[in-house]
Design a protein around this motif. Structure first.
Motif, short mmCIF file in Angstrom:
data_model
loop_
_atom_site.label_atom_id
_atom_site.label_comp_id
_atom_site.label_asym_id
_atom_site.label_seq_id
_atom_site.Cartn_x
_atom_site.Cartn_y
_atom_site.Cartn_z
N ARG A 64 0.85 -1.15 -0.16
CA ARG A 64 -0.70 0.32 -0.25
C ARG A 64 0.74 1.38 0.01
NH1 ARG A 64 -2.37 -0.55 5.14
NH2 ARG A 64 -0.56 -1.39 6.01
N ARG A 65 2.42 1.14 0.13
CA ARG A 65 2.97 2.08 0.28
C ARG A 65 3.93 2.60 -1.10
NH1 ARG A 65 0.11 3.35 3.42
NH2 ARG A 65 -0.30 2.32 5.69
N ALA A 70 8.17 0.68 -5.77
CA ALA A 70 8.94 1.40 -6.48
C ALA A 70 10.47 1.21 -6.07
CB ALA A 70 8.73 3.49 -6.44
N GLU A 71 10.49 1.47 -5.53
CA GLU A 71 11.85 0.63 -4.22
C GLU A 71 12.20 -0.74 -4.58
OE1 GLU A 71 12.64 1.83 -0.39
OE2 GLU A 71 12.68 4.05 -1.02
N LEU A 72 10.97 -1.89 -4.45
CA LEU A 72 11.07 -3.06 -4.28
C LEU A 72 11.72 -3.57 -5.93
CD1 LEU A 72 10.12 -5.74 -3.54
CD2 LEU A 72 8.01 -5.60 -3.76
N SER A 103 -15.30 3.27 8.49
CA SER A 103 -14.15 4.24 7.43
C SER A 103 -13.02 3.81 7.30
CB SER A 103 -14.59 5.33 7.45
OG SER A 103 -14.20 6.21 8.50
N ARG A 104 -11.92 2.94 8.09
CA ARG A 104 -10.87 3.20 8.20
C ARG A 104 -9.92 1.62 7.58
NH1 ARG A 104 -7.17 0.19 12.01
NH2 ARG A 104 -5.24 0.18 11.74
N ILE A 105 -11.23 0.70 8.31
CA ILE A 105 -11.72 -0.52 7.68
C ILE A 105 -11.35 -0.09 6.47
CG2 ILE A 105 -13.15 -2.81 7.63
CD1 ILE A 105 -13.70 -2.46 10.68
N TYR A 106 -13.04 0.02 6.15
CA TYR A 106 -13.40 0.35 4.47
C TYR A 106 -11.67 0.58 3.82
CZ TYR A 106 -15.58 0.27 0.34
OH TYR A 106 -16.24 -0.31 -1.42
N PHE A 107 -11.64 1.86 3.66
CA PHE A 107 -10.24 2.16 3.21
C PHE A 107 -8.60 1.41 3.37
CE2 PHE A 107 -6.64 5.38 2.99
CZ PHE A 107 -6.76 5.45 1.60
N LYS A 108 -8.49 0.44 4.65
CA LYS A 108 -7.39 -0.31 4.73
C LYS A 108 -7.45 -1.47 3.65
CE LYS A 108 -4.81 -2.91 7.88
NZ LYS A 108 -4.07 -2.87 8.84
N VAL A 109 -9.21 -2.23 3.45
CA VAL A 109 -8.56 -3.22 2.84
C VAL A 109 -8.63 -3.06 1.06
CG1 VAL A 109 -11.53 -4.98 1.69
CG2 VAL A 109 -10.63 -4.51 4.34
N TRP A 110 -9.54 -1.80 0.85
CA TRP A 110 -9.70 -0.69 -0.84
C TRP A 110 -7.91 -0.75 -0.95
CZ3 TRP A 110 -7.59 3.51 -2.17
CH2 TRP A 110 -7.67 3.92 -3.44
N GLU A 111 -7.36 -0.08 0.36
CA GLU A 111 -6.11 0.30 0.13
C GLU A 111 -5.14 -1.36 -0.17
OE1 GLU A 111 -3.76 3.14 2.15
OE2 GLU A 111 -4.48 2.24 3.51
N MET A 112 -5.75 -2.60 0.52
CA MET A 112 -4.58 -4.10 0.24
C MET A 112 -5.38 -4.37 -1.32
SD MET A 112 -5.58 -5.07 4.05
CE MET A 112 -5.05 -6.86 3.50
N CYS A 113 -6.43 -4.44 -1.35
CA CYS A 113 -7.37 -4.89 -2.62
C CYS A 113 -7.11 -4.17 -4.06
CB CYS A 113 -8.59 -5.52 -2.91
SG CYS A 113 -9.07 -6.54 -1.18
N PHE A 115 -5.70 -0.59 -4.66
CA PHE A 115 -4.96 0.99 -4.06
C PHE A 115 -2.88 0.06 -4.26
CE2 PHE A 115 -1.92 3.75 -2.56
CZ PHE A 115 -1.76 4.62 -3.54
N GLY A 116 -3.48 -1.01 -4.04
CA GLY A 116 -2.25 -1.98 -3.72
C GLY A 116 -1.49 -2.23 -5.10
N ALA A 117 -2.70 -3.21 -5.71
CA ALA A 117 -2.25 -3.61 -7.71
C ALA A 117 -2.20 -2.24 -7.96
CB ALA A 117 -3.75 -4.13 -7.72
N PHE A 118 -2.91 -1.67 -8.54
CA PHE A 118 -3.12 -0.05 -9.42
C PHE A 118 -1.13 0.30 -9.06
CE2 PHE A 118 -1.42 4.17 -8.93
CZ PHE A 118 -1.51 4.92 -9.81
#
Length: 170
Positions: A64-65, A70-72, A103-113, A115-118
């Motif tokens: 999610r970062r 990018a560094e990876l 909202s924290r749960i929803y956002f974190k799951v969206w980030e994992m699924c 945003f991270g994929a993006f």
């Protein structure tokens, strides 16, 4: 191209699907680069791949970062081998009734699924498109097609990841 070293990057190389994907690519001669937030949990997978005659490298990275992602990619491309396949397998399968979904749960799951994929697919494309080859894969779930009771966050994230894959394919 058969003699050229090639890497597979499996982001979310857990004990099940991600690990199986890494082992399969390693059996085909790919250098398996596997990630989880906690790299120590990857030791059994890396040992198994190496014991079978493959090459594997573990990385601790939070998908999610943006900077970490990018560094990876930079490190693998620079120090190990060109990434020929990138597999995004980060989970996020949590169950909460909608009234209990913060909202924290929803956002974190969206980030994992999603945003991270993006982030992963954008970084992969930066290397693959100029080379004119490469494969980006996302693992999915039924939730990308229909949401189930208690899985609003998970279904939202998986729907978004599916839409990302469709847009990228076009």
């Amino acid at each position: 191209m058969a003699s050229e070293r090639q890497a597979v990057l499996v982001i979310g190389a857990g004990d099940h699907t991600g690990g199986a994907i890494a082992r399969r690519f390693a059996r085909e001669g790919f250098v398996a680069c596997v990630t989880r937030r906690n790299a120590e949990k990857l030791a059994p997978l890396v040992e198994e791949i190496r014991a079978a005659g493959g090459e594997a490298h573990a990385f601790g990275s939070d998908a999610r970062r943006e900077e970490a992602t990018a560094e990876l990619f930079q490190k693998i491309e620079r120090d190990i081998a060109p990434i020929q396949a990138c597999v995004y397998n980060v989970g996020g399968n949590v169950r909460f009734p909608i009234r209990d979904t913060t909202s924290r749960i929803y956002f974190k799951v969206w980030e994992m699924c999603a945003f991270g994929a993006f982030l992963a697919s954008r970084e992969a494309a930066k290397y693959m498109v100029p080379r004119g080859r490469g494969t980006i894969l996302f693992t999915g779930a039924t939730a990308s097609l229909r949401g189930a009771a208690g899985y609003a966050a998970f279904a939202g994230g998986k729907h978004a990841k599916r839409a990302l894959a469709q847009a990228m394919a076009r």
